[in-house]
Motif scaffolding. Sequence first.
Motif, short mmCIF file in Angstrom:
data_model
loop_
_atom_site.label_atom_id
_atom_site.label_comp_id
_atom_site.label_asym_id
_atom_site.label_seq_id
_atom_site.Cartn_x
_atom_site.Cartn_y
_atom_site.Cartn_z
N ILE A 56 44.30 39.12 32.86
CA ILE A 56 44.90 38.69 34.13
C ILE A 56 46.35 38.23 33.96
CG2 ILE A 56 44.74 37.06 36.05
CD1 ILE A 56 41.72 37.08 35.73
N ARG A 57 46.69 37.66 32.78
CA ARG A 57 48.04 37.09 32.62
C ARG A 57 49.14 38.15 32.76
NH1 ARG A 57 51.04 37.00 28.07
NH2 ARG A 57 51.74 34.87 28.30
N TRP A 58 48.78 39.43 32.58
CA TRP A 58 49.76 40.49 32.75
C TRP A 58 50.38 40.46 34.17
CZ3 TRP A 58 52.11 43.63 29.42
CH2 TRP A 58 52.83 44.72 29.93
N LEU A 59 49.59 39.98 35.14
CA LEU A 59 50.03 39.95 36.53
C LEU A 59 51.01 38.81 36.81
CD1 LEU A 59 46.58 40.60 38.21
CD2 LEU A 59 48.24 42.27 37.36
N GLY A 60 51.22 37.94 35.86
CA GLY A 60 52.19 36.85 35.97
C GLY A 60 53.18 37.02 34.85
N PRO A 61 53.08 36.33 33.75
CA PRO A 61 52.18 35.20 33.60
C PRO A 61 52.74 33.96 34.28
CG PRO A 61 53.44 35.54 31.58
CD PRO A 61 53.85 36.61 32.54
N ILE B 236 49.31 35.18 41.28
CA ILE B 236 48.26 34.70 40.40
C ILE B 236 48.42 33.20 40.12
CG2 ILE B 236 49.39 35.29 38.19
CD1 ILE B 236 45.76 36.05 39.09
#
Lengths: 443, 443
Positions: free
Chosen positions: B98-103, B108
């Motif tokens: 999920i951190r790819w979408l932020g980090p 997110i």
Amino acid sequence: MSQKIVSLTVRDVRFPTSVEQHGSDAMHTDPDYSAAYVLIDTDSGLKGFGLTFTLGKGTEIVVCAVEALAPLVVGKSLQEIVSDFRGFYRLLTSDGQIRWLGPEKGVIHLATAAVLNAVWDLWARAEGKPLWKLLVDMDPKQIVSCIDFRYITDVLTEEEAHDILVKAQEGKQQREDEMLKGGYPAYTTSCAWLGYSDQQLQQLCTDALQSGWTKFKVKVGADLEDDKRRCCLIRQMIGPSNTLMIDANQRWDVAEAISWVSSLAEFNPLWIEEPTSPDDILGHAAISKALAPLGIGVATGEQCHNRVMFKQFLQASALQFVQIDSCRLGSVNENLAVMLMAQKFQVPVCPHAGGVGLCELVQHLILFDYICLSANLHNRMCEYVDHLHEHFTSPVVIQDAHYMPPKARWNRKESNEEEVQSFGYKRFAFLKCCGLKVLSVWA
Amino acid sequence: MSQKIVSLTVRDVRFPTSVEQHGSDAMHTDPDYSAAYVLIDTDSGLKGFGLTFTLGKGTEIVVCAVEALAPLVVGKSLQEIVSDFRGFYRLLTSDGQIRWLGPEKGVIHLATAAVLNAVWDLWARAEGKPLWKLLVDMDPKQIVSCIDFRYITDVLTEEEAHDILVKAQEGKQQREDEMLKGGYPAYTTSCAWLGYSDQQLQQLCTDALQSGWTKFKVKVGADLEDDKRRCCLIRQMIGPSNTLMIDANQRWDVAEAISWVSSLAEFNPLWIEEPTSPDDILGHAAISKALAPLGIGVATGEQCHNRVMFKQFLQASALQFVQIDSCRLGSVNENLAVMLMAQKFQVPVCPHAGGVGLCELVQHLILFDYICLSANLHNRMCEYVDHLHEHFTSPVVIQDAHYMPPKARWNRKESNEEEVQSFGYKRFAFLKCCGLKVLSVWA
């Protein structure tokens, strides 16, 4: 023909790459390479394909964001969009309600990239050219008309950008011919993912050397002793004259980055990639300054979220290699701004690629960078990773460790409505995604 | 009782504030104040409520992101979470996929804030205290155990943070008593939204002066002549001794910001808020430097996306007022880090509030800041906007232009399962949202 956009569809496509530890690094230990994949339909029947890359979980969030942007796209004609591409870019990135969720960062900007990548693909198809050729054939005035200069005019104005492009026109045809003949230099990341065993490393490195690779990237950052052993192993195998790069994927704080990389200096890496938070411009500047005496540069950008951040990285001398990404930045439009700023600061652009579709996408940008901007190959190369290309109808062509420019395929017949068209910018095959190798498709 | 979390529900709640131009500014011309609203249920029956603020369109994306984070929360007990709150924070922000979408940025991170806000609410309810009191009663060691110091140790280590908190213990009880008696100073933004007519401005300003307000913020940035007229009007009404602030909501590039604000210097604003891109640390530094001789400070933060960015704003002397936000940063955990860094740099914290629920939330943080950190009220104040409080079961209490600390209401009876509970951190009433004033609820 008007090429009016009549619909925009988005799919969540995932591959189970984590099973074999492909793509594993110090911060992303189990990535499932995925994409939010966009299809634009026009009233003429012509289609545009775009994507943004993700790591598995959360792709559905990006899909949701693409759907939120769709009403800004559907109903517009291609002509209307490209005649004021800057205005269209700003329409997508500056909606008074949606911009609160960014602005121009995170999920909403990834979605913007996917949508705009599809629009650029549509344009390239309408012109009957691969994207790099569309860009190379545009005149400087048209190029700058695609760029939103908001927030970067203290470093690059429209006039200045235009002048840089005009100046670089000299020798353009020669460079295009050179690229068509020999391709753009690449480096490989496929030999040394963090989750690979030493035996795997050795085997992959042997194979790569035999295939003509001369530049190798190694993942580091989880354990110093492991890193020393792996770097030593790779350096021994590739010899002193080939190039080694190391990549920590944001694992360290500033002081730790400096000390850790200093411990690996004996292996003579060209750069340390993503030593710390992608947001930490001043941190990268401190690391750059500390490592300069060791001859190690700092590379970053795959998670640098927009042109405002890249502007500051350049202003602060915080990087020595600009790693643009075709799906993190706002598509071609924002990448043009960043490549122009990099050219102004004389910092080489070395694109991030890999994942799914990133090689297929970014090759077009780096060809433009060489032919129309930098005219320089010193310390310049494009990342290559050899996973998942088989899912594209026209995968990248690597020859002797160089990206060979995609050529337009004017006469290729499309098989049927459901299969994606087969030339142009992006050529991801939907149908293949429904096969054995796909983790999930939420259509 | 274990307080095991058995479910996490999220709702999309929107108010049609754009109809009357409430909240309108130079970049957000038609906001519909909205929230992704989180409800946590435990096996004991105790609930936790949290939210993140949005501007209407796209709230569904944040809802989708909250749903992606839910599996990381459900099944954990409150005890398990708070005994290693730093670890739990990192679990939410550093998931390898999920951190790819932020980090830690964009959608997110807004979702992370909503989820963590609900967890903090649950903790406060479990302790039977309003959140500010829970924080004030924690010892320095427990406070620092909630903070993820990753990426900020070059400016603030855990030990240093602990020392700052220990040093500030002196006089704590006295400051708590002072706050309970007189409250925390506030300023109002409600008089001068950009979409309001001059007549509205005058009427609202007259009313505010009569209610004891002494600090006023004016939206600027769309048209210089308009800004001059509006600033002149407000300054004439409030007189020379009251405080005026101006807010451009990111409208300008760096050079334009400097020249525009210089043109408004005659109205003696204390600060210019958000002169340019929220990402532009070096731009804000240049603006700060240029405006310092005019006695005008730079304020920013409501769209500053995480502690790494605030760290650099402080390092670069790029702001003179730190505007933390209760829903943009990663809840209380990350706000603690930012308040501690601001204290180290001796830069006043003046929280962003307004929207829906932001006043109800951030008052707790600024009370902690005064009682346990700054011990200082010079140039410090919390934003207040008087919209939508009627939708909360326990709205903020403003008295003589001060936020009065919320008190625990031990014996308040809950009406029924569907109505939200009524004391603690956040007290948004679901049922009221289904009435006339709500634009849409997607449940």
